[in-house]
Design a protein around this motif. Structure first.
Motif, mmCIF file in Angstrom:
data_model
loop_
_atom_site.group_PDB
_atom_site.id
_atom_site.type_symbol
_atom_site.label_atom_id
_atom_site.label_comp_id
_atom_site.label_asym_id
_atom_site.label_seq_id
_atom_site.Cartn_x
_atom_site.Cartn_y
_atom_site.Cartn_z
ATOM 1 N N ARG A 38 0.846 -1.191 0.000
ATOM 2 C CA ARG A 38 0.000 0.000 0.000
ATOM 3 C C ARG A 38 0.880 1.238 0.000
ATOM 4 O O ARG A 38 2.031 1.207 0.441
ATOM 5 N N TYR A 96 -1.897 -2.314 -3.728
ATOM 6 C CA TYR A 96 -1.422 -2.974 -4.938
ATOM 7 C C TYR A 96 -1.151 -4.449 -4.689
ATOM 8 O O TYR A 96 -0.625 -4.822 -3.636
ATOM 9 N N GLY A 122 -3.675 -1.136 -8.905
ATOM 10 C CA GLY A 122 -4.017 -0.619 -7.592
ATOM 11 C C GLY A 122 -5.503 -0.388 -7.397
ATOM 12 O O GLY A 122 -6.259 -0.218 -8.367
#
Length: 129
Positions: A38, A96, A122
């Motif tokens: 992240r 992600y 993402g």
């Protein structure tokens, strides 16, 4: 070329839950380590959780996620999931999914973005009061 597509992000209040999904085009997930990462605005990308290719897919979590997040995979569906419970405002960010073939991840310090070569686009998670 392996492809990854994340979904499941959204808006949630503190204490809420979300399940992120990562659809893969892998022939077999057994060959790939999968990681969730992240990135919050203005911050570096950080590891959230990883599944290693060794030891029947051992799972690794960053300390702040232990007990709240659960990573899992469905080999038949070629899907990887991140169940997130007890969400906090600091969990806000773009999440992600990433993959790397034949990668062993044995600790949280090895669940790092520079070890993974294939990335999804993402999905945004926002935790707000």
């Amino acid at each position: 070329q392996l492809q990854l597509v994340e979904s499941g992000g959204g808006l949630v209040q503190p204490g809420g839950s979300l399940r992120l999904s990562c659809a893969t085009s892998a022939f077999s997930l057994d060959y790939y380590a999968i990681g969730w990462f992240r990135q919050a605005p203005g911050k570096e990308r950080e590891g959230v959780s990883c599944i290693s290719t060794d030891k029947a897919g051992r799972t690794i979590y960053a300390d702040s996620m232990k007990g709240r997040f659960t990573i899992s995979r469905d080999n038949a569906k070629k899907m990887v999931y991140l169940q997130m419970n007890g969400l906090r405002p600091e969990d806000t960010g773009a999440y992600y999914c990433a993959a790397q073939s034949k990668l062993v991840v044995s600790s949280a310090t090895q669940c790092t973005s520079n070890r993974f070569g294939v990335w999804g686009q993402g999905t945004q998670v926002t935790v707000f009061s």
